[in-house]
Design a protein around this motif. Sequence first.
Motif, PDB file in Angstrom:
ATOM      1  N   GLU A 363       0.833  -1.187   0.000  1.00 42.92           N
ATOM      2  CA  GLU A 363       0.000   0.000   0.000  1.00 42.92           C
ATOM      3  C   GLU A 363       0.876   1.248   0.000  1.00 42.92           C
ATOM      4  OE1 GLU A 363      -3.272   1.647   3.024  1.00 42.92           O
ATOM      5  OE2 GLU A 363      -3.067  -0.526   2.958  1.00 42.92           O
ATOM      6  N   CYS A 366       1.462   7.650   0.529  1.00 41.60           N
ATOM      7  CA  CYS A 366       1.621   9.063   0.185  1.00 41.60           C
ATOM      8  C   CYS A 366       0.272   9.687  -0.165  1.00 41.60           C
ATOM      9  CB  CYS A 366       2.549   9.223  -1.009  1.00 41.60           C
ATOM     10  SG  CYS A 366       4.083   8.360  -0.815  1.00 41.60           S
ATOM     11  N   THR A 367       0.162  10.980   0.078  1.00 43.03           N
ATOM     12  CA  THR A 367      -1.057  11.676  -0.330  1.00 43.03           C
ATOM     13  C   THR A 367      -0.909  12.054  -1.805  1.00 43.03           C
ATOM     14  OG1 THR A 367      -0.160  13.811   0.228  1.00 43.03           O
ATOM     15  CG2 THR A 367      -1.335  12.651   1.959  1.00 43.03           C
ATOM     16  N   PRO A 368      -2.034  12.279  -2.485  1.00 44.71           N
ATOM     17  CA  PRO A 368      -1.959  12.635  -3.908  1.00 44.71           C
ATOM     18  C   PRO A 368      -1.079  13.854  -4.155  1.00 44.71           C
ATOM     19  CG  PRO A 368      -4.206  12.195  -3.279  1.00 44.71           C
ATOM     20  CD  PRO A 368      -3.417  12.148  -2.027  1.00 44.71           C
TER      21      PRO A 368
ATOM     22  N   ARG B 125      -6.824   8.574  -1.262  1.00 44.24           N
ATOM     23  CA  ARG B 125      -5.670   7.663  -1.347  1.00 44.24           C
ATOM     24  C   ARG B 125      -6.158   6.264  -1.660  1.00 44.24           C
ATOM     25  NH1 ARG B 125      -3.365   8.061   4.202  1.00 44.24           N
ATOM     26  NH2 ARG B 125      -3.195   5.854   3.730  1.00 44.24           N
ATOM     27  N   TYR B 126      -6.526   6.062  -2.892  1.00 40.26           N
ATOM     28  CA  TYR B 126      -7.142   4.793  -3.250  1.00 40.26           C
ATOM     29  C   TYR B 126      -6.089   3.713  -3.484  1.00 40.26           C
ATOM     30  CZ  TYR B 126      -5.668   6.365  -7.824  1.00 40.26           C
ATOM     31  OH  TYR B 126      -4.922   6.799  -8.874  1.00 40.26           O
ATOM     32  N   PHE B 263      -7.349  -5.728   5.690  1.00 35.81           N
ATOM     33  CA  PHE B 263      -6.100  -5.202   6.236  1.00 35.81           C
ATOM     34  C   PHE B 263      -5.786  -3.799   5.738  1.00 35.81           C
ATOM     35  CE2 PHE B 263      -5.481  -9.850   6.127  1.00 35.81           C
ATOM     36  CZ  PHE B 263      -5.410 -10.050   7.498  1.00 35.81           C
ATOM     37  N   SER B 264      -6.513  -3.380   4.732  1.00 37.07           N
ATOM     38  CA  SER B 264      -6.188  -2.093   4.134  1.00 37.07           C
ATOM     39  C   SER B 264      -6.828  -0.960   4.926  1.00 37.07           C
ATOM     40  CB  SER B 264      -6.678  -2.095   2.685  1.00 37.07           C
ATOM     41  OG  SER B 264      -6.832  -0.781   2.245  1.00 37.07           O
ATOM     42  N   SER B 265      -6.028   0.073   5.209  1.00 39.52           N
ATOM     43  CA  SER B 265      -6.556   1.170   6.034  1.00 39.52           C
ATOM     44  C   SER B 265      -7.672   1.903   5.307  1.00 39.52           C
ATOM     45  CB  SER B 265      -5.430   2.130   6.398  1.00 39.52           C
ATOM     46  OG  SER B 265      -4.938   2.742   5.240  1.00 39.52           O
TER      47      SER B 265
END
Lengths: 511, 374
Positions: A363, A366-368, B125-126, B263-265
């Motif tokens: 995952e 970072c922010t966009p 934040r996809y 598990f993904s925030s």
Amino acid sequence: MLTTYKSISLVGLDGFLTEVEVDINLGGLPGYDTVGLADTSIKESRERIRSAIKNCGYKYPTAKIIVNLAPADIKKEGTMFDLPIALGILSSSGQLKSKNGSDYIIIGELSLVGKIRRLNGVLPILISAKQQGIKKAIIPYDNMKEASIIEGMEIIAAKTLNEVCDILEEKNPPIYVEKIEWKPDNTTNSGNDMKYIKGQYVAKRALEIAIAGEHNILFVGPPGAGKTMLAKAIPTIMPSMTFDEALETTKIHSIAGMLNDEQGFISLRPFRSPHHTATPVALVGGGRTSKPGEISLANNGVLFLDELPEYSRQVLETLRQPLEDNKIIVSRHLQTVSYPCKFVLVASMNPCPCGNYGSTKQECTCTPSQIHRYLAKLSGPLLDRIDIHVEVDGVSYEDISDKSGQFEESSVVKERIERAREIQYKRYNKNSIRCNAEMTSPLMKEFCKIDERSNLMLKTAFDKMNLSARGYNRILKVARTIADLKGVENIQSGHIAEALQYRAIDKKFKV
Amino acid sequence: MFTSEQKVSITIALYGGLSVKQSAELFGAFINYDKLWMEFSKNESLIKSIIGEKKFTLLADNMNDSIFEMNMERLNRDGINVVTQFDDDYPEIFTALPDAPLVLFYKGDLDIIDSNTIAVAGTRRYSSYGKRVTENFVTALTQANLTIVTGLSQGIETIAFDTAIKCQGKTISVLSSGFYECYPPSAKASIEKAVNHGGLVISEYAPNTRLQNYHFLERNRLITHISQGIIIVEAGLKSGTMGIVELASEYGKSLYAVPGDIFSSVSKGTNQLIKDYACVVATDPQDIIKDFACVYKSSNEIVNDFNFSLDEIKIIKALENECLTLNEIKEQTDINIGELGELLSLLEISGIIAKDGSGYRLVINININDDVLE
């Protein structure tokens, strides 16, 4: 009495003939003057010369000595005039009876005991001497190696001032520099062989295409994916140098003072990787005396910029013009010099500050706007000059632990690359370029003809894959190289389809 | 020609920044709106008592025909339309709203506000999963003739918007700032696209209003109100998207959530909603479309009429269940890397696979018999 010796002084890569005139005036107060726009290193030579003359068993004349470096309106620098000035003083004071001293160009720095030290830039000096029709030269013994490839000149290597005097008085037979048959150097660090890079098929293939067509290439991937390892493997697949390329590169390294006794001549393509704290001047060249920078040192080789967005914006923008023109003009107070800089730019970067943007496994945190700011450091015009963008994905445990996998050796890849280069050399024989990446639009019209089917495919690709119009030429150039690697005359739709794979940045980050 | 009440509302919207209560009181104090427009300055003490001195001075300076005309000309030139509560074409759905905007600025076709609308909301934040879900759902929803409502924020909302445009669908976008000060900056291009595709972009703020943090909440109330249903794709536990959830239950809109990785925030919020039974679980666009009783053209049609080569079939097989990077596909199929690149490009061009982050995935379901490979 007045005597004249010939020497050569350098401006950039070009030498110009300099006459060293020494006049000794017995009347008047003893003294020493150098005229002819000499810099400090030449003015200081007086002390070295005085000691060297004394320590070689000659007498330093107690008189007014005037040294003139003609033409007197060009700035001169360097220590190569020590030897001709010393010889001039000895001749003018009647201690040396040279018969044909003015046939030679003489260069050399003196130590206090009269030993002749090595110089920077001997190769370009000799090359320009040859161009100006001079047949004989005396050079420091330590520079013998780089002089050994000059053909058609009688070059004498001397160790001390006494030795030179003996040669000029024809007392002792001189040591001539032996001509060595030049051959390209193919030694590489075998630990960097491609076969040790596990997986990374795409990156390796992209690298092959990049080196084959001299396309600039950008690796994008998370930290630890092996981008640097890939870059280190580049020297093992680069085609052997031609003599002209080697000569050009050695000239630059000679001026920069980067040759040593072992490496008298650069026969292996250079691989330069300046750190990202490099300044613009360190990269493109400059300084008070317009020294060549990293891009010129990488001439005919590879310039590797690791972590591209970490370089300052200014540094990156300075690369734009050299990437286009293959030469850099460095203008400074003292002189304006043009250095060649034909290199393959290999760069690597993370896709975002944390490195996981777009990853299928991890995952991104970072922010966009962080990602946007990170990527914004690379301007569109700079990315436009990088033909191949390729994604390097993280390596899984299986990849590292798998010992059975057999991967291609560098030598096999290199062979294919050399074949593709051969085709390009032949094709561009009359066009004053060497490889696909250098093609201009008129040449592209001639050599990148595509059929109706490919055209249709490109058109669909542009709509579907979100490509920019700028990408068009780059895709065609890369397709041309892919065709050359396969040994095919015309670009086919399949080649274009593969070339479309190497546009990662366009596709992924154009949101 | 504009009536006085229109002129007053527009001027207030452009300069005043009055609260809903203040403007209601102001209009209540005057029976004759012409008087309000013509003699604004003369009723100084009355108006000051309602809206305060500062706002009065600002409005008094601008309450005249020449400034009004100049402003209208500018809006006209930039293609920005205005509709006030006093107009017949003011959207009916807003009239019920207690804090309905006095004036709406908009570009495009205002009528589609009454069509079948569904909002897509999600994180900025996809993950690649969120992107895939959004594209999949929005494509299907657009094909079922639903209008996609978004706030044009980065991330999921932008993906939803872009996908809808790609599928030639209608969109409604609600801006969190004025038209001249788009946020995020990428929204500027999106506005053009929306209008060109017959969509609608609205903003309740004067065109030169900059984004303020409370605008997001105000915008969310409009989005929720316009939409008949809301899909939450990916949302963190404490996020703006979860704010929409509260509004949705307040306004009684149907809420759909797509389950995510535990598990993904960025999936914590949606999964929590599902746990709390606060929404309809949507695992297929059909789950949503059936509520709208529209005709649904399946995008997941099984394709059999492509003529694949053996290598292509290998690739499609490899991608059947997961998203793979080029290197992984190479490892699974063992096709020469040069040819593999070629085939992937061709498959991407024909719309069978798509790039997803660093990897590739299948876009349509393809049934391939296992026998073919043997």
